[in-house]
Design a protein around this motif. Structure first.
Motif, PDB file in Angstrom:
ATOM      1  N   THR A 263       1.482  -1.268  -0.202  1.00  0.00           N
ATOM      2  CA  THR A 263      -0.009  -0.092   0.070  1.00  0.00           C
ATOM      3  C   THR A 263       1.605   1.014  -0.417  1.00  0.00           C
ATOM      4  O   THR A 263       2.151   1.610   0.513  1.00  0.00           O
ATOM      5  N   THR A 310     -10.093  -4.703   0.844  1.00  0.00           N
ATOM      6  CA  THR A 310     -11.955  -5.146   1.090  1.00  0.00           C
ATOM      7  C   THR A 310     -11.902  -6.275   0.730  1.00  0.00           C
ATOM      8  O   THR A 310     -12.636  -7.057   1.459  1.00  0.00           O
ATOM      9  N   PRO A 388     -14.107   8.797   2.298  1.00  0.00           N
ATOM     10  CA  PRO A 388     -15.116  10.097   3.156  1.00  0.00           C
ATOM     11  C   PRO A 388     -16.258  10.113   1.601  1.00  0.00           C
ATOM     12  O   PRO A 388     -16.196  10.325   0.902  1.00  0.00           O
ATOM     13  N   THR A 411     -18.065   3.000   7.188  1.00  0.00           N
ATOM     14  CA  THR A 411     -17.500   2.202   7.531  1.00  0.00           C
ATOM     15  C   THR A 411     -15.067   2.356   7.034  1.00  0.00           C
ATOM     16  O   THR A 411     -15.932   2.726   6.011  1.00  0.00           O
ATOM     17  N   TRP A 412     -14.803   3.224   8.159  1.00  0.00           N
ATOM     18  CA  TRP A 412     -14.077   3.992   7.870  1.00  0.00           C
ATOM     19  C   TRP A 412     -12.559   2.852   8.477  1.00  0.00           C
ATOM     20  O   TRP A 412     -12.849   2.066   9.606  1.00  0.00           O
ATOM     21  N   THR A 415      -5.909  -0.115   5.111  1.00  0.00           N
ATOM     22  CA  THR A 415      -5.420  -1.573   4.788  1.00  0.00           C
ATOM     23  C   THR A 415      -4.822  -2.419   6.052  1.00  0.00           C
ATOM     24  O   THR A 415      -4.185  -3.018   6.176  1.00  0.00           O
ATOM     25  N   THR A 497      -3.137   7.234  12.587  1.00  0.00           N
ATOM     26  CA  THR A 497      -4.178   7.306  11.101  1.00  0.00           C
ATOM     27  C   THR A 497      -3.351   7.331   9.849  1.00  0.00           C
ATOM     28  O   THR A 497      -3.586   6.939   8.394  1.00  0.00           O
ATOM     29  N   ASP A 499      -5.194   9.983   8.938  1.00  0.00           N
ATOM     30  CA  ASP A 499      -6.176  10.818   8.468  1.00  0.00           C
ATOM     31  C   ASP A 499      -6.562  11.712   9.175  1.00  0.00           C
ATOM     32  O   ASP A 499      -5.925  11.750  10.958  1.00  0.00           O
ATOM     33  N   ASN A 520      -5.810  10.043  -2.238  1.00  0.00           N
ATOM     34  CA  ASN A 520      -7.329   9.206  -1.648  1.00  0.00           C
ATOM     35  C   ASN A 520      -8.101   9.220  -3.739  1.00  0.00           C
ATOM     36  O   ASN A 520      -9.150   9.811  -4.405  1.00  0.00           O
ATOM     37  N   ARG A 525      -5.119   4.332  -3.030  1.00  0.00           N
ATOM     38  CA  ARG A 525      -4.262   5.247  -2.430  1.00  0.00           C
ATOM     39  C   ARG A 525      -3.572   5.136  -3.635  1.00  0.00           C
ATOM     40  O   ARG A 525      -3.062   4.289  -3.080  1.00  0.00           O
TER      41      ARG A 525
END
Ligand code: 6R9
Length: 648
Positions: A263, A310, A388, A411-412, A415, A497, A499, A520, A525
């Motif tokens: 990632t 995911t 988001p 859902t937040w 990876t 994170t 974020d 994003n 990513r």
């Protein structure tokens, strides 16, 4: 932002595993005594040897170490398949829907067992052993899931590389983890177009130089012509004919590596995020059950690609650990028509549908008709992940797709987190469009200020997690130092994170996006550094700086400022050439949306590019450039503004 609140629908209050009261009680128990909580929850999977140690984790700077259920012994493939056979042998495990609507497959748990065992035997015959890394470069066909589970069965570590990455990117990922075996298909098929997967593998291996790949296992998907290297390449169907459908699942320790997934980060090359066996599966299974309120018999569809986390956690491992029926889709949302998603929902009577905001926004642009001409009566729950979700898209998803009947779980997670960390539970949580709402069990989010001080009550700052949870990544493959540096040094003792986030007076979390140099794009990513190094690798480019900017459909677009070598003239042609170049170097998801030729970039006197300024220009916020007094040459800013590229 929107201040609307959606209550839990009455039928949901009746059917869900947990109501609000139960959520609160369970959450409190999970953070009051994590040891006791997870000692219990760990039993949701089966263990060959039970664990006695539950949590052994430290976020201490310099000594970060994360172990869950460490003395337990189990196997992920066994938990996702064999365990269910006494009760579910004839239940469908995987529904596969092909790119072409006329193609589909239903695979029962018994068939899944037989297919995975055969795949494992094919790998074993190519000397794949416990701990060996295997790279998968696959289209969305059931064999991709079979191959993942086959690796897990042998205790081998899979590294899935998204089929949209270039040969260069693939080569880098094969090299980094030292895979001796690559699994691919002749070609992929998406939206009626063929993707030359095997040819890309050949090109990647050619770039590896003295790093050797011993075997390439090729699944036949389209029947397109490919080059087969004698001694190295083998057709899967030919190799599978020679083996049995029996293969014991290797007992592995809870902390045995399950997979590596690369990632992008804010610096350098993509990192190999390493996930292990026991804690990961417990967490993926538990979140899948509660977040999607999965009950026996439900048909569940996550539209992600297995090349992303995911797809790992919520197409394959979480659902199969729960004995679910999981739908796998080869195609794209708008082929053959803009109704495709909803036609698939009707055809397979999908109850739970999980997708990304970028898909929702793109479909929303096509209007309501392609949705409303379908029934969607089977749908009960909708989910969102990857970036988001803006309240307009949320409202449309709720009103048009879900007929105002289906809650949306925003859902937040990442990876790195292995599973969902902040999310509504459909029977428990009142929804606010655009908010991921509240933490899942065992998750301790904190909002910190620039100095790392935790803030109280309603606030806005950076999102950190204060303690470990079982699904957390364990290390960066081959580089534990980088793991500690990247995630635990910004705010010592806490997992950072990357974020930004706001917490409102009700304790709801609103993720505002990355605060680092990660863009994003459509939920994918991309490190700005990666795109920059691809650009400067072009012979006509002397320097490049890449930032994100708001994009209506993709969430963020890629804006590249490029300084050309002396004597090279900017042109429309060169602009196109650079975009194509980046596609070839990294993959289509990294294509710059806008390229601005810049004679100079804003730099400090010490030569650092001031991305803050470039970001503001890309965002159209010239009035608000902040302090430019430290620039070596303040004049470059005027030039950049006057040549700003127009957004699509
Ligand atoms: C699962 C996945 C992680 C980054 C993450 C954040 C963004 C994901 C989100 C979200 C707001 C959500 N993100 N889900 N932002 N709301 N519901 O996407 O993993 O590809 O590693 O991306 O995606 O910025 O940090 P990954």
């Amino acid at each position: 932002m929107s201040d609307k609140i959606y209550d839990v629908p009455a039928e949901w209050a009746k059917r869900a595993f947990l109501d609000d009261h139960a959520y609160q009680a369970k959450y409190e128990a999970s953070v009051r005594d994590p040891e006791a909580f997870w000692a219990d929850e760990g039993k949701r999977i089966e263990w060959f040897e039970p664990y006695t140690v539950v949590k052994n984790t430290s976020f201490d700077p310099g000594h970060v170490s994360i172990k869950w259920f460490e003395d337990g012994v189990t196997n992920v493939s066994w938990n996702c398949i064999d365990r269910h056979l006494p009760t579910r042998a004839d239940q469908v495990a995987i529904i596969w829907e092909g790119d072409d609507p006329s193609e589909q497959r239903h695979i029962t748990y018994q068939e899944l067992h037989d297919e995975v065992c055969r795949f494992a035997n094919v790998l074993r015959n190519r000397n794949v052993e416990k701990g060996d890394r295997v790279t998968l470069y696959m289209p969305m066909i059931p064999e991709a899931a079979f191959a993942m589970l086959a690796c897990a069965r042998l205790g081998a570590v899979h590294s899935v590389v998204f089929g949209g990455f270039s040969p260069d990117s693939l080569a880098g990922r094969i090299r980094d983890c030292g895979s001796k075996v690559v699994i691919t298909a002749d070609e992929g098929l998406r939206g009626g177009r063929k993707v030359p997967l095997k040819a890309n593998v050949d090109a990647a291996i050619a770039k590896l130089g003295d790093v050797e790949v011993d075997h390439v296992v090729v699944v036949r998907r389209t029947g397109g012509a490919v080059n087969m290297e004698p001694g190295r390449d083998v057709w899967y169907h030919e190799a599978a004919d020679l083996v049995t459908s029996h293969c014991p699942a290797a007992p592995v320790e809870a902390e045995h590596p399950l997979f590596i997934l690369y990632t992008s980060g804010s610096t350098g090359l993509p990192k190999g995020v390493l996930h292990t066996t026991g804690g990961y599966l417990v967490y993926a299974s538990m979140t899948h059950q509660y977040v999607f309120d999965y009950h026996d018999g439900d048909i569940y569809w996550c539209t992600a690609d297995i090349g992303w986390v995911t797809g790992h956690s919520y197409i394959v491992y979480g659902p199969l650990a729960n004995g679910a029926t999981t739908l796998m889709f080869e195609g794209v949302p708008n082929y053959p028509s803009a109704s495709r998603f909803w036609e698939v929902v009707d055809k397979h009577k999908v109850n739970i549908f999980y997708t990304a905001p970028t898909a929702i926004r793109a479909l929303m642009q096509g209007g309501d008709a392609p949705v409303t001409k379908t029934s969607r009566a089977s749908l009960r729950l909708l989910g969102s992940v990857g970036e988001p979700i803006n309240p307009e898209a949320w409202e449309w998803y709720h009103r048009v797709v879900g007929d105002e009947r289906c809650p949306i779980v925003d859902t937040w997670w990442q990876t790195e987190t292995g599973g969902i960390l902040i999310t509504p539970l459909p029977g428990a949580t009142r929804l606010k469009p655009g908010s991921a709402t509240r933490p899942f069990f065992g998750v301790v989010p904190e909002v910190v200020d620039a100095e790392g001080r935790p803030m109280e009550g309603a606030c806005e700052g950076n999102l950190v997690i204060a303690d470990s949870w079982p699904g957390q990544m364990r290390t960066v493959y081959g580089d534990h130092e980088r793991f500690m540096q990247t995630y635990f040094s910004t705010y010592p003792g806490k997992y950072f994170t990357g974020d930004g986030c706001r917490r409102d007076a009700d304790g709801y979390y609103w993720i505002t996006g990355r605060v680092d140099d990660v863009i994003n794009v459509s939920g994918h990513r991309m490190g700005t550094a990666e795109v920059e190094s691809a650009l400067v690798a072009h012979p006509k480019v002397s320097e490049a700086a890449v930032v994100g900017y708001p994009h209506d459909i993709k969430g963020q677009g890629i804006y590249a400022y490029v300084t050309l070598m002396a004597g090279v003239e900017p042109s429309e042609e060169l602009r196109k050439e650079l975009v194509t170049w980046v596609r070839q170097e990294i993959g289509p998801i990294a294509s710059p949306d806008l390229v601005q030729f810049a004679p100079g970039l804003p730099k400090t006197r010490s030569g650092k590019i001031m991305r803050r300024i470039l970001r503001k220009i890309a965002e159209d916020e010239f009035g608000n450039l902040g302090d430019t007094s430290t620039l070596a040459d303040p004049n470059v800013v005027e030039d950049l503004i006057s040549h700003r590229q127009n957004k699509k």
